[in-house]
Each structure stands twice: as structure tokens, then as C-alpha cells.
Design an enzyme around this catalytic site. Structure first.
Site, mmCIF file in Angstrom:
data_model
loop_
_atom_site.group_PDB
_atom_site.id
_atom_site.type_symbol
_atom_site.label_atom_id
_atom_site.label_comp_id
_atom_site.label_asym_id
_atom_site.label_seq_id
_atom_site.Cartn_x
_atom_site.Cartn_y
_atom_site.Cartn_z
ATOM 1 N N ARG A 12 45.026 49.112 28.604
ATOM 2 C CA ARG A 12 44.715 49.132 27.180
ATOM 3 C C ARG A 12 45.171 50.434 26.509
ATOM 4 O O ARG A 12 45.820 50.412 25.466
ATOM 5 C CB ARG A 12 43.201 48.952 26.963
ATOM 6 C CG ARG A 12 42.631 47.612 27.400
ATOM 7 C CD ARG A 12 43.311 46.430 26.743
ATOM 8 N NE ARG A 12 43.304 46.502 25.285
ATOM 9 C CZ ARG A 12 44.175 45.874 24.503
ATOM 10 N NH1 ARG A 12 45.141 45.139 25.037
ATOM 11 N NH2 ARG A 12 44.088 45.962 23.194
ATOM 12 N N ILE A 13 44.825 51.579 27.108
ATOM 13 C CA ILE A 13 45.184 52.842 26.473
ATOM 14 C C ILE A 13 46.673 53.123 26.614
ATOM 15 O O ILE A 13 47.334 53.535 25.654
ATOM 16 C CB ILE A 13 44.340 53.999 27.050
ATOM 17 C CG1 ILE A 13 42.848 53.758 26.753
ATOM 18 C CG2 ILE A 13 44.791 55.333 26.456
ATOM 19 C CD1 ILE A 13 42.507 53.607 25.280
ATOM 20 N N CYS A 155 36.725 58.034 24.315
ATOM 21 C CA CYS A 155 36.762 57.552 22.931
ATOM 22 C C CYS A 155 35.454 57.855 22.213
ATOM 23 O O CYS A 155 35.454 58.263 21.042
ATOM 24 C CB CYS A 155 37.066 56.059 22.903
ATOM 25 S SG CYS A 155 35.896 55.033 23.829
ATOM 26 N N ARG A 200 26.141 43.918 34.933
ATOM 27 C CA ARG A 200 27.537 43.560 34.698
ATOM 28 C C ARG A 200 27.987 42.367 35.539
ATOM 29 O O ARG A 200 29.170 42.014 35.531
ATOM 30 C CB ARG A 200 28.441 44.776 34.923
ATOM 31 C CG ARG A 200 28.552 45.616 33.665
ATOM 32 C CD ARG A 200 29.474 46.782 33.835
ATOM 33 N NE ARG A 200 28.761 47.946 34.347
ATOM 34 C CZ ARG A 200 29.291 49.147 34.471
ATOM 35 N NH1 ARG A 200 30.558 49.349 34.141
ATOM 36 N NH2 ARG A 200 28.583 50.150 34.932
ATOM 37 N N THR A 213 25.867 55.485 30.844
ATOM 38 C CA THR A 213 26.819 56.294 30.082
ATOM 39 C C THR A 213 26.639 57.760 30.431
ATOM 40 O O THR A 213 25.518 58.209 30.701
ATOM 41 C CB THR A 213 26.645 56.099 28.563
ATOM 42 O OG1 THR A 213 27.562 56.953 27.872
ATOM 43 C CG2 THR A 213 25.235 56.424 28.105
ATOM 44 N N LYS A 214 27.734 58.492 30.416
ATOM 45 C CA LYS A 214 27.711 59.939 30.643
ATOM 46 C C LYS A 214 27.968 60.698 29.346
ATOM 47 O O LYS A 214 28.350 61.866 29.373
ATOM 48 C CB LYS A 214 28.748 60.314 31.703
ATOM 49 C CG LYS A 214 28.463 59.706 33.075
ATOM 50 C CD LYS A 214 29.507 60.118 34.102
ATOM 51 C CE LYS A 214 29.200 59.489 35.465
ATOM 52 N NZ LYS A 214 30.231 59.848 36.475
ATOM 53 N N ASN A 318 37.858 52.147 19.457
ATOM 54 C CA ASN A 318 37.830 52.867 20.729
ATOM 55 C C ASN A 318 39.166 52.837 21.464
ATOM 56 O O ASN A 318 39.371 53.598 22.402
ATOM 57 C CB ASN A 318 36.728 52.321 21.635
ATOM 58 C CG ASN A 318 36.660 50.807 21.671
ATOM 59 O OD1 ASN A 318 36.063 50.200 20.773
ATOM 60 N ND2 ASN A 318 37.248 50.192 22.682
#
Length: 339
Positions: A12-13, A155, A200, A213-214, A318
């Protein structure tokens, strides 16, 4: 000079970096000389040309043997599993954009350097021993020529750090919480299937799914004074792009909501132009798709409680916003290194 870039990982990126390079008209400043991706070149060409989130790419894309051709430009395609085997020296690579989402340690960066690259920029948070972590618009002026292995953070970090800085500089933040409302990602399931994270295992299109999340650690990396004073949670929602961040902070100085909005609006028009945007239009997430800003403050959602508790809602694409920051940071690294 033109910066010679190689991309490691064409997901994607990686693909959005190439699209953003061509759409932003910066090909005189950056040229992509190679892409390393394990997938076949035909698939790479197809997914660059046709994108569910960002539409059809305006440039002609075709595959020719071991090359991906974009317009008149020919980009060498590699399928190397070993970083040590990459021909960066042969290709004269100035900066590797590692967009795999897998690599992020100093050891991985050194492997790119050993293969001949002069600099490495990771498209995700890296280990603490990297030379620098950059949120463009906030701290890129701290880059030095000797910084070889750099992270572009995440992001969400790029989205929220500029807003936190603005609020802290103006009012003095005491503590805060962040909730990331993030579009679904590739590590989720289309239908229920096994995953180490039991949440997930569930179908991404059918649930709002809490995930780890971090981001709090990312915030304190830039603002060490907030250690143990910021917390973050994250949920994934059934959309394929665009993220919203709910930021709540307690501040030392009393303030009103309209004053907060005026501060953020002025920043978007001034010092943070091109990085932060501001809107009071009645928009929804899809309206921010393909927006190149790191952060778009939704002024209609700003609230202040008791003069010291500020709540803001900040949007970002994002993918697209972050891909544009990858290009900005690449040029910043090259400017200090090769001038």
C-alpha cells in the site's frame, strides 16, 4: 541534484509513494531506479494502475521483462528475499525507502547500507537505536548529514504529533488520551480465520475491532515530558481508507473551544501549511480520501470542558498523506546529506 531512490516493498505505501511522486510533480527531484518486491511484476503493474481507494493512475503503466515502466520512465524490478543481495551499489541508490512494514531495526538498515545504499528511510516506526525518527513539519530540521538510518514514524503519529505540539505550545498539556479510529488493514481477515490476536480472527467488514497500538509510545518519543501521561487505544472499522483520531488533553491554561479552533486554523494557514489542514464543513471520512495533509482538524467537533479539557477530532488519509510525507522526508534527508 536528483535523488536516486529504491523502494523495498511495493504494498500500500510503496505503491502510493510512486503515485504521489508522479502526481506531485517532483520527478525532477526524485527518481525511482528500482523496486524490490516478491510479487510478480505483472501484479505490481496492475495494482499500481488500478487502486480501489485512489482510483486509476493517470500515467501509462506497463511491464517489460524486468522493468516496470511508468510513462517514459523504466524502473528495474527485483525479487530478492535477502537484503544483502540487493544491488543498491550497482544502481547508485541514494535513499532506500523500506516500505515492507516488516523491517525496522538498525540491523536491517545496516544491511541496506552494506548493499550500497547511502541512506535508509523506514515507512513505519523503527527501533530506538535508529539515527532519527522524523515527523515532517515538526522535527525534520533536526536531521544531520550523519543520519543514515531514519524512520518516518507512522501515519497516526504524523497525524497527531503536529496537533499535540500546537496545543502544548499554546496551553501547556498536562496529560492526554488518544483513540485511533482506523480503517481496516491487511493483517485482518476477510472472513473469520485464524490469527494470533483473537479479535483479528473476525471478519474485518462486519465489526469494529479493538487492536493494540503503540501510539502512546510514539508520542512520548517526540515529547519525553509526557512519559506516563499519555495513553492510547485503537479500533479498526469497516472502511478501507482514512482514519480519525479523537484527541483529549488537559491543559494548564484556561481556554475556550473557539480559541482552540482559531489556533489550529491559523497554524494550517501559516507555519503548518501543507501539513495540517482545517475544516468546518460537514464532511465524512470518504471526503478525506486522497488528501495529502498529515492531519485535517475538524473544527465542528472541537469541545472544551471546564476550561481545561480539550477534545479534538483529526482526520488523515493514512495512505496518501503518509506517502507524501515519505517523499518530503526523503528530500530533507538528501538536502542535508548531499548539499
Amino acid at each position: 541534484m536528483t535523488v536516486r531512490v529504491a523502494i523495498n516493498g511495493f504494498g500500500r505505501i510503496g505503491r502510493n509513494v510512486v503515485r504521489a511522486l508522479y502526481e506531485s510533480g517532483r520527478r525532477a527531484e526524485i527518481t525511482v531506479v528500482a523496486i524490490n518486491e516478491l510479487a510478480d511484476a505483472a501484479g505490481m503493474a496492475h495494482l499500481l494502475k488500478y487502486d480501489t481507494s485512489h482510483g486509476r493512475f493517470a500515467w501509462e503503466v506497463r511491464q517489460e521483462r524486468d522493468q516496470l515502466c511508468v510513462g517514459d520512465d523504466a524502473i528495474r524490478v527485483l525479487h530478492e528475499r535477502s537484503l544483502q543481495s540487493l544491488p543498491w551499489r550497482e544502481l547508485g541508490v541514494d535513499v532506500v525507502l523500506d516500505c515492507t512494514g516488516v523491517y525496522g531495526s538498525r540491523e536491517h538498515g545496516e544491511a541496506h547500507i552494506a548493499a550500497g545504499a547511502k541512506k535508509v528511510l523506514f515507512s513505519h516506526p523503527g527501533s530506538n537505536d535508529l539515527d532519527a525518527t522524523v515527523v515532517y513539519g515538526v522535527n525534520q530540521d533536526q536531521l544531520r548529514a550523519e543520519h543514515r538510518i531514519v524512520s518516518n514514524a507512522s501515519c497516526t503519529t504524523n497525524c497527531i504529533i503536529p496537533v499535540i505540539k500546537l496545543l502544548d505550545d499554546a496551553y501547556g498539556i498536562e496529560s492526554g488520551t488518544v483513540t485511533t479510529i482506523h480503517s481496516a488493514m491487511h493483517d485482518q481477515q476477510v472472513i473469520d480465520a485464524y490469527h494470533p490476536d483473537l479479535r483479528r480472527t473476525r471478519a474485518a467488514s462486519q465489526s469494529i475491532i479493538p487492536v493494540d497500538t503503540k501510539l502512546a509510545a510514539g508520542i512520548t518519543r517526540f515529547f519525553p515530558q509526557f512519559n506516563d501521561r499519555f495513553e492510547a487505544i485503537a479500533v479498526r472499522v469497516p472502511t478501507i481508507n482514512v482514519t480519525a483520531i479523537d484527541l483529549s488533553v488537559t491543559v494548564k491554561k484556561p481556554v475556550k473551544a473557539n480559541e482552540v479552533n482559531l489556533l489550529l486554523q491559523k497554524a494550517a494557514q501559516g507555519a503548518f501549511h501543507g501539513i495540517v489542514d482545517y475544516t468546518e464543513l460537514p464532511l465524512v471520512s470518504v471526503d478525506f480520501n486522497h488528501d495529502p495533509h498529515s492531519a485535517i482538524v475538524d473544527g465542528t467537533q472541537t469541545r472544551v470542558s471546564g476550561a481545561h479539557l480539550i477534545k479534538t477530532l483529526v482526520w488523515c488519509d493514512n495512505e496518501w498523506g503518509f506517502a507524501n510525507r515519505m517523499l518530503d522526508t526523503t528530500l530533507a534527508m538528501a538536502t542535508v546529506a548531499f548539499r
